[in-house]
Design a protein around this motif. Structure first.
Motif, short mmCIF file in Angstrom:
data_model
loop_
_atom_site.label_atom_id
_atom_site.label_comp_id
_atom_site.label_asym_id
_atom_site.label_seq_id
_atom_site.Cartn_x
_atom_site.Cartn_y
_atom_site.Cartn_z
N THR A 125 20.29 -36.77 3.74
CA THR A 125 20.97 -37.66 2.31
C THR A 125 21.11 -39.46 2.39
O THR A 125 22.06 -39.55 3.67
CB THR A 125 21.58 -36.94 1.27
OG1 THR A 125 21.67 -35.68 1.95
CG2 THR A 125 22.32 -37.77 0.51
N LEU A 126 20.38 -39.88 1.72
CA LEU A 126 21.05 -40.92 1.94
C LEU A 126 22.32 -41.62 1.33
O LEU A 126 22.12 -41.38 -0.11
CB LEU A 126 19.99 -42.41 1.18
CG LEU A 126 19.65 -44.10 1.75
CD1 LEU A 126 20.35 -44.34 3.03
CD2 LEU A 126 19.09 -44.64 0.91
N THR A 145 24.17 -30.10 -0.71
CA THR A 145 24.91 -31.47 -0.59
C THR A 145 23.85 -31.61 -2.03
O THR A 145 23.07 -31.06 -2.01
CB THR A 145 24.48 -32.13 0.50
OG1 THR A 145 24.70 -31.77 1.39
CG2 THR A 145 24.53 -33.44 0.14
N TYR A 146 24.67 -31.86 -3.20
CA TYR A 146 24.13 -33.37 -4.29
C TYR A 146 24.47 -34.36 -4.81
O TYR A 146 25.57 -34.62 -4.19
CB TYR A 146 24.21 -31.90 -5.17
CG TYR A 146 25.45 -31.82 -6.28
CD1 TYR A 146 25.88 -33.48 -6.61
CD2 TYR A 146 26.38 -30.38 -5.97
CE1 TYR A 146 27.38 -32.77 -7.31
CE2 TYR A 146 27.48 -30.75 -5.97
CZ TYR A 146 27.79 -31.39 -6.47
OH TYR A 146 28.91 -31.08 -7.60
N GLN A 147 23.78 -34.91 -4.95
CA GLN A 147 24.60 -36.40 -5.94
C GLN A 147 24.14 -36.66 -7.10
O GLN A 147 23.42 -36.02 -7.58
CB GLN A 147 23.21 -37.90 -4.98
CG GLN A 147 23.60 -37.77 -3.32
CD GLN A 147 22.89 -38.77 -2.76
OE1 GLN A 147 21.82 -39.32 -2.91
NE2 GLN A 147 23.54 -40.16 -2.05
N ASP A 178 23.89 -45.63 5.22
CA ASP A 178 23.90 -44.85 5.97
C ASP A 178 22.58 -42.92 5.88
O ASP A 178 23.07 -42.82 4.68
CB ASP A 178 25.77 -43.98 6.45
CG ASP A 178 25.25 -42.51 7.63
OD1 ASP A 178 24.94 -43.80 8.76
OD2 ASP A 178 26.09 -42.56 7.83
N VAL A 179 22.76 -42.54 6.42
CA VAL A 179 21.73 -41.22 5.82
C VAL A 179 22.67 -39.81 7.13
O VAL A 179 22.59 -40.48 8.29
CB VAL A 179 19.94 -41.56 6.93
CG1 VAL A 179 19.56 -40.23 6.36
CG2 VAL A 179 19.38 -42.26 6.42
N LEU A 180 22.74 -39.26 6.35
CA LEU A 180 23.83 -38.10 6.25
C LEU A 180 22.36 -37.14 7.59
O LEU A 180 21.27 -36.84 7.33
CB LEU A 180 24.29 -36.55 5.50
CG LEU A 180 25.30 -37.68 4.67
CD1 LEU A 180 25.67 -36.56 3.57
CD2 LEU A 180 26.49 -38.00 5.18
N ARG A 195 27.25 -30.47 8.93
CA ARG A 195 27.11 -30.77 10.22
C ARG A 195 27.05 -32.43 9.57
O ARG A 195 27.45 -33.05 10.05
CB ARG A 195 25.07 -30.68 10.24
CG ARG A 195 24.90 -29.67 10.57
CD ARG A 195 25.43 -30.09 12.57
NE ARG A 195 26.91 -29.76 12.90
CZ ARG A 195 27.18 -28.59 12.54
NH1 ARG A 195 26.61 -27.84 12.15
NH2 ARG A 195 28.28 -28.54 13.30
N ASN A 196 27.28 -32.36 8.27
CA ASN A 196 27.42 -33.75 7.22
C ASN A 196 28.89 -33.89 7.39
O ASN A 196 29.39 -34.54 7.78
CB ASN A 196 26.91 -32.89 5.85
CG ASN A 196 25.31 -33.55 5.26
OD1 ASN A 196 25.46 -33.95 6.83
ND2 ASN A 196 24.79 -33.08 3.66
#
Length: 547
Positions: free
Chosen positions: A406-407, A77-79, A400-402, A102-103
């Motif tokens: 991750t926010l 995951t990245y943002q 939300d928080v994954l 899971r995300n």
């Protein structure tokens, strides 16, 4: 008086403006530096964020996303930010990209209501798909979903699918392939498959076969208009929404093409709906005409048109694109091709005897297709590596928080990369880049076994929006694949370059140009030894190098 004094100060101190600008720039750069420290995605630039990286890698965007996700390790995951401006960067400008299983489960199932398609997606597709099942959320979506779910579970619909597919295969596909075989002329197999699945889904949806797959491969006004409307709609995602809205208001460029194409589509659909009202059949449109909305009223014509076009869009491109990549993989893996044909022959020996002439009299029927477990495994393996829809995006309604921590703030976007899921060692193991249908079979090879974790394989989506037509798609793909392989083998034309087209659907950019040869079935009359297993085979690159 203050204004005069201020002007005088600025006039007497010419460096004041420059100093103020420098201070603002310095403050912005400090803020931008802090932003980049919080984000884990690709390199960002002031004001334009990661957009330059997207542009530079536009020819290989899906593999670029894979590289970025791999660099994050098990998080997958990245943002990143595409609008790095204060007050916007953490909302409208923020994009979270993930392929963490899971995300995906969290987004597609656990917090389903928090991740709708969102206003930008719905606005872009509204002219083409209206509030159809694939472009709606909430109660509008739920009503259509429940209504469609009742129909997709019926055996009669699967029989109708098989009937339409077999008719087109027997009377048109086989003859076209035979003509190219005798003339030793190459053909674009992706184009044939697109035409076939378009005719098939139109027949299944509103009982009208446009016959785009016919000798000579002539253009069809409805098919051309539908393609043009789809392409013009996709162009809306290339630029900020206000630009396409301006073009629409002015009636220029792609928006003019969209308007003209939709006029042709609307006319065709109006005639199709009128025909079904006059003579109802077992197609989807006739079935929806018998249903009632939440208020007990029949669906109006515009809603029926949206419903039909949504199913046509979903049912045409996805199966044909998957089959194109499937046949390309078989050209690279002749051992897998032989196993597929051996399985088909084994079933036909039991159902039709040893006379190979009887094998090719008719396409395989529903029960015969249901026994082709290795073929289904090969198709699933193709979809794992080349999903027809390589990625999808959702809108975040509330903060939300994954599951990975991750926010994701409200107003931001989440992109989940289906293409990346199948290429992650952390998800599929060290052999994730190998084309190995056996991973979908039981230990004795007699049963197809889906992924134990459903969110490791989301080619058909997941959660409440999981594809209703999944079984129909497998049925259609098995029917077409077995029909082609039973009579012919195909070879890639020398020099033809197989590349991905950067689109919402994973088309082959240059098509799939092949030479068609007849298949000798004599070797399959008696049960031969199993096809030899080749060594590990890593799939080749199908994207251009970055600019």
């Amino acid at each position: 008086m203050a204004t005069v004094l201020d002007a005088g100060v600025l006039h007497s101190h010419p460096y004041a403006v420059a100093a103020a600008a420098a201070a603002l720039i310095s403050a912005y750069m400090v803020w931008f530096w802090a932003l980049t420290r919080r984000l884990s995605g690709p390199r960002m630039w002031p004001l334009v964020g990661s957009l330059p990286s997207v542009v530079l890698n536009r020819a290989r965007v899906h593999d670029w996303i894979v590289d970025n996700l791999r660099s994050t390790g098990e998080a997958a995951t990245y943002q990143t930010c595409i609008l790095p401006l204060p007050f916007l960067a953490q909302r409208q400008g923020l994009v979270t990209v993930t392929c963490n299983a899971r995300n995906l489960e969290h987004i597609l199932r656990a917090r389903f209501d928090n991740y709708p398609k969102g206003p930008m997606w719905q606005a872009a597709f509204h002219d083409l798909l209206g509030q159809g099942i694939f472009n709606s959320d909430g109660e509008t979506w739920l009503l259509q979903r429940k209504t469609a779910a009742l129909e997709f579970t019926t055996r009669t619909l699967r029989q109708a699918m098989a009937r339409w597919a077999n008719r087109i295969i027997k009377y048109r596909l086989w003859s076209i392939l035979a003509d190219h075989c005798e003339a030793a002329a190459s053909v674009d197999l992706q184009d044939l498959l697109l035409r076939l699945t378009f005719d098939n889904i139109c027949g299944l949806t509103f009982g009208k076969d446009p016959e785009t797959l016919s000798p000579g491969l002539q253009d069809n006004p409805f098919a051309n208009a539908f393609d043009s409307a789809t392409e013009a709609t996709l162009q809306r995602f290339l630029f900020p929404s206000f630009l396409w809205r301006i073009k629409k208001a002015l009636g220029v460029g792609s928006e003019r093409n969209l308007r003209e194409s939709l006029a042709i589509v609307d006319q065709y659909m109006t005639e199709a709906i009128a025909a079904r009202k006059a003579t109802p059949s077992d197609d989807l449109l006739s079935r929806f005409m018998k249903k009632r909305d939440g208020n007990g009223r029949a669906f109006p014509e515009d809603v029926l048109q949206w419903i039909a076009l949504n199913f046509v869009l979903a049912g045409r491109d996805t199966s044909s694109v998957a089959l194109s990549w499937f046949f390309w993989m078989l050209m690279l893996r002749r051992d897998v091709e032989r196993k597929v044909v051996l399985e088909i022959a084994s079933v036909l020996r039991e159902t039709r005897g040893d006379d190979t002439g009887r094998w090719t009299e008719e396409p395989l029927d529903f029960d015969e297709l249901d026994r082709l477990v290795y073929l289904k495994a090969a198709l699933a393996e193709t979809l794992r590596l080349y999903p027809s829809v390589p990625q999808d995006s959702k809108y975040v309604v509330e903060d939300d928080v994954l599951p990975d921590g991750t926010l994701v703030p409200a107003g931001s976007a989440i992109t989940y990369s289906i293409y990346s899921v199948g290429r992650m060692e952390t998800i599929w193991g060290k052999d994730c880049a190998e084309f190995r249908p056996e991973r979908w079979l039981s230990a004795d090879g007699t049963r197809f076994e889906p992924a134990k974790d459903a969110y490791r394989f989301v080619a058909f989506n997941g959660g409440p929006r999981i594809c209703l037509g999944k079984d129909l798609a497998y049925l259609q793909m098995k029917s077409i694949a077995s029909a082609v392989l039973l009579r012919h083998s195909v070879d890639l034309v020398p020099g033809h370059k197989v590349e991905q087209k950067m689109s919402l659907t994973l088309f082959m950019k240059n098509g799939l140009r092949v030479n068609v040869k007849p298949r000798d079935l004599a070797a399959y009359v008696t049960a031969p030894e199993e096809a030899p297993q080749l060594g590990a085979f890593v799939i080749p690159t199908t994207t251009a190098a970055a600019a």
